[in-house]
Design a protein around this motif. Structure first.
Motif, PDB file in Angstrom:
ATOM      1  N   VAL A 106       0.853  -1.187   0.000  1.00 25.83           N
ATOM      2  CA  VAL A 106       0.000   0.000   0.000  1.00 25.83           C
ATOM      3  C   VAL A 106       0.888   1.237   0.000  1.00 25.83           C
ATOM      4  O   VAL A 106       1.856   1.321   0.768  1.00 25.83           O
ATOM      5  N   TRP A 107       0.551   2.214  -0.865  1.00 23.53           N
ATOM      6  CA  TRP A 107       1.369   3.418  -0.997  1.00 23.53           C
ATOM      7  C   TRP A 107       0.663   4.678  -0.498  1.00 23.53           C
ATOM      8  O   TRP A 107       1.310   5.731  -0.392  1.00 23.53           O
ATOM      9  N   LYS A 108      -0.643   4.625  -0.263  1.00 19.74           N
ATOM     10  CA  LYS A 108      -1.364   5.823   0.162  1.00 19.74           C
ATOM     11  C   LYS A 108      -2.246   5.489   1.356  1.00 19.74           C
ATOM     12  O   LYS A 108      -2.894   4.435   1.389  1.00 19.74           O
ATOM     13  N   ASN A 109      -2.284   6.400   2.323  1.00 22.82           N
ATOM     14  CA  ASN A 109      -3.122   6.207   3.494  1.00 22.82           C
ATOM     15  C   ASN A 109      -4.599   6.308   3.115  1.00 22.82           C
ATOM     16  O   ASN A 109      -5.000   7.209   2.359  1.00 22.82           O
ATOM     17  N   ASP A 110      -5.385   5.387   3.650  1.00 24.15           N
ATOM     18  CA  ASP A 110      -6.837   5.412   3.455  1.00 24.15           C
ATOM     19  C   ASP A 110      -7.479   5.208   4.824  1.00 24.15           C
ATOM     20  O   ASP A 110      -7.581   4.084   5.324  1.00 24.15           O
ATOM     21  N   TYR A 111      -7.908   6.327   5.446  1.00 26.08           N
ATOM     22  CA  TYR A 111      -8.469   6.268   6.798  1.00 26.08           C
ATOM     23  C   TYR A 111      -9.942   5.878   6.712  1.00 26.08           C
ATOM     24  O   TYR A 111     -10.861   6.709   6.849  1.00 26.08           O
ATOM     25  N   ARG A 112     -10.167   4.620   6.481  1.00 26.46           N
ATOM     26  CA  ARG A 112     -11.513   4.095   6.269  1.00 26.46           C
ATOM     27  C   ARG A 112     -12.344   4.137   7.547  1.00 26.46           C
ATOM     28  O   ARG A 112     -13.567   4.287   7.490  1.00 26.46           O
ATOM     29  N   SER A 113     -11.697   3.996   8.687  1.00 25.11           N
ATOM     30  CA  SER A 113     -12.447   3.967   9.946  1.00 25.11           C
ATOM     31  C   SER A 113     -13.159   5.296  10.202  1.00 25.11           C
ATOM     32  O   SER A 113     -14.210   5.326  10.839  1.00 25.11           O
ATOM     33  N   ARG A 114     -12.608   6.391   9.701  1.00 28.67           N
ATOM     34  CA  ARG A 114     -13.256   7.689   9.908  1.00 28.67           C
ATOM     35  C   ARG A 114     -14.565   7.793   9.120  1.00 28.67           C
ATOM     36  O   ARG A 114     -15.436   8.574   9.465  1.00 28.67           O
TER      37      ARG A 114
END
Length: 641
Positions: A106-114
């Motif tokens: 994975v290269w990009k942050n994905d703050y799915r929990s938000r």
């Protein structure tokens, strides 16, 4: 030891432990790394999650990381470990092919929990592709440490839409750069050393707890002068010693602020022109002027000392002095030109340091001719690939704009028509089979009745009378039932024959058609029953649909593939053009040196000839030794015959 700068000793310790592996070229080094990776994972970490946790492949350059990732994916694909796959178009015309079972990063942050969409997928995570749906979304699954969960970890998953994948959120994760591995600790590390300076090599060879392996490609890390002098390594021991020596010298040049580059060595700064040469030229001019002044002064003194009666002698002397002055000035100009030529000669790079300086004139001309030929060939292939991509893309766009059926849809429709015709014959065959079955049933019924009549055939007339019949009626009934049974058997036989003919007609309708191979009917025997043929026709309809879908997918993939190939051929053509241009520049430089500095040209020619003779001698000597001592190649214990 490493931090004190004793890199050679540290490398020798790695070699003594069997952890440093020399290779002749960068390609060979990458191949050896992939072989070791495949062997270790099959022995110890066949599960991809265990592989992520326990082993990492490292390189300094992105180009090496890409090559190692593609090689690892190809190994797993050939082994049948990967499932369905899809190729994603990336920015810049590149593509990324991902398959179910692949290891990704994975290269990009994905703050799915938000957003309430599940666990976060953060930059640096290494995961396994566990799903690929019809919309080409990717499901990735990774392990998270959890002491309360069985095994000490739990698995978390996330679906990546196509837009994120094509935007660079994922890449293959079998290999990574040394910089990307910061903070990672594993069991075993396999590192490609090309392009890594001292500050990158140290974390690369200390990343694992148990085994840290380093591969060094000799042809890439050894300087050209040493390689021209020594040639290729003659033994594994020599290759190891030269690789350690060359890499240690390179590590010694590392700077703390330097960045890892695709170039192993920086080009040397141009040598400044010596100032004393310029001063010598000025002194030569001053000397010329001084001599002219002295000449004029001497001439004036001589003229005043002479008698008027000797005017003709004075004129001769003045002429001689003017001639001498002219000669002195000419000599000064020659000296100045010589000094300037020497200064210019100093700027000519050494033939041993030039890219093609060691090649003979014949080899240089061949390099020019071959470079031009290969460039033209690559450009022609690029143009052909571009034409193919444009034509195919235009056809697909036109079909989409006008609503015309695609190639795959046309195939599916044609296959449906053929199968409809075949099923018409099949319906006739099924009707004949039902007729045959009914006739056979009637014949069997007559057979049962005849069996009962046969049981009462020996009874007396009185018994038959008591049974409500007579001997005559008994015989007439037997004859009638026998005739009916024969008629029904004939009807059943005719119906079976007709059913067979109809079944053969149905099967030949498909088998003899040009698309039979795609439907799986080519060369296949006729089924023995209509119900089996019906099952096969149903399978063929599914096969036709899949084949048509595959044709459309191949068309789309062909556009991307042809575009990518065109770009690769363009790069290859530019590379060949550049090589030919460098060879031409070397040829032009030699011509200029021969014209301006014949002595330098002669020295260069002699030096090149000497190097080529030494290289030829190294090749010929082992051959002569093998001819002179052929018994050394025989197995011990055998004698010459």
């Amino acid at each position: 030891m490493w931090r004190t700068g004793d890199h050679k000793l540290a490398l020798r310790m790695l070699a003594e432990g069997g952890r440093l592996h020399p290779a002749e070229s960068a390609d060979e080094a990458r191949s050896q790394i992939l072989m070791a990776w495949d062997e270790l994972r099959l022995q110890e970490w066949a599960d991809p999650y265990d592989l992520i946790t326990n082993m990492v492949v490292l390189a300094a350059r992105n180009s090496d990381v890409d090559a190692l990732n593609l090689g690892a994916q190809a190994i797993r694909r050939q082994a049948g470990e990967l499932g369905a796959e899809h190729a994603y178009a990336l920015p810049g015309g590149e593509t990324l092919t991902l398959a179910v079972g692949d290891v990704v990063r994975v290269w990009k942050n994905d703050y799915r929990s938000r957003r309430g969409e599940g666990p976060d997928a953060l930059n640096g995570y290494r995961a396994v592709v566990t799903g690929l749906d019809d919309r080409h979304r990717i499901e990735i699954t990774w392990r998270v440490t959890d002491t309360k969960a069985p095994g000490g970890y739990r698995e978390e998953s996330a679906w990546m839409p196509v837009q994120k994948v094509t935007g660079g959120a994922l890449s293959l994760g079998y290999a990574m750069t040394i910089a990307s591995s910061q903070g990672l600790t594993c069991n075993t590390s396999l590192m490609h050393g090309h392009g890594a300076n001292a500050f990158a090599t140290y974390p690369g060879i200390t990343r694992a707890r148990r085994q840290n392996h380093l591969w060094l490609p000799l042809a890439a890390i050894e300087d050209e002068r040493t390689r021209a002098r020594l040639g290729e390594a003659r033994s594994e021991k020599e290759r190891l010693e030269r690789a350690i020596d060359a890499f240690a010298r390179f590590l010694g040049q590392s700077r703390p602020d330097g960045m890892v580059s695709d170039l192993l060595r920086e080009p040397p700064a141009p040598a400044p022109l010596p100032r004393q040469r310029e001063l010598s030229a000025e002194e030569a001019r001053a000397e010329s002027e001084r001599r002219l002044r002295q000449t004029n002064t001497s001439t004036a003194k001589a003229a005043r000392a002479k008698s008027v009666s000797l005017s003709h002698r004075r004129a001769e002397d003045e002429a001689q002095l003017r001639e001498q002055a002219r000669l002195d000035e000419e000599k000064a100009k020659q000296l100045l030109a010589h000094l300037e030529a020497c200064a210019e000669k100093r700027t000519v790079p050494s033939w041993q340091a030039r890219v093609y300086g060691t090649l003979s004139a014949r080899e240089l001309n061949h390099r020019i001719t071959e470079g031009d030929r290969l460039a033209v060939d690559a450009e022609a292939k690029a143009a052909k690939a571009e034409t193919t991509a444009c034509e195919l893309a235009a056809r697909l766009d036109q079909q989409a704009a006008t609503g015309q059926p695609t190639q795959g849809q046309r195939f599916t429709a044609e296959a449906g028509q053929i199968l409809d015709q075949a099923e018409t014959h099949l319906a006739t065959a099924q009707e004949h089979e039902r007729t045959a079955a009914a006739a056979a049933g009637q014949a069997e019924d007559r057979t049962s009745q005849l069996a009962k009549l046969a049981e009462s055939e020996g009874e007396s007339r009185l018994a038959l009378r008591l049974a409500g019949t007579s001997l005559k009626e008994h015989r007439e009934l037997t004859e009638r039932l026998t005739r009916e049974r024969a008629a029904y058997w004939n009807l059943a036989a005719d119906a079976r024959r007709d059913a067979r003919q109809a079944l053969e007609g149905a099967w030949e309708t498909v088998r003899d058609h040009r698309i039979a191979q795609a439907l799986g009917a080519a060369g296949q025997p006729v089924p023995d029953r209509a119900d089996k043929a019906a099952e096969r026709f149903l399978e063929m309809r599914s096969a036709a649909s899949r084949h048509g879908h595959g044709m459309d997918k191949r068309d789309r993939d062909d556009v991307s593939r042809a575009t990518r190939q065109a770009g690769e051929f363009r790069k290859l053509a530019a590379s060949h053009r550049a090589q030919a241009a460098k060879a031409r520049a070397e040829k032009a430089l030699r011509a200029a040196i021969a014209e301006k500095f014949p002595d330098l040209h002669a020295r260069e020619t002699t030096g090149r000839r000497t190097v080529q003779q030494e290289q030829a001698k190294r090749i010929v000597q082992p051959q002569q030794a093998a001819v002179a001592h052929p018994q050394s190649t025989q197995p011990r214990g055998q004698s010459m015959k």
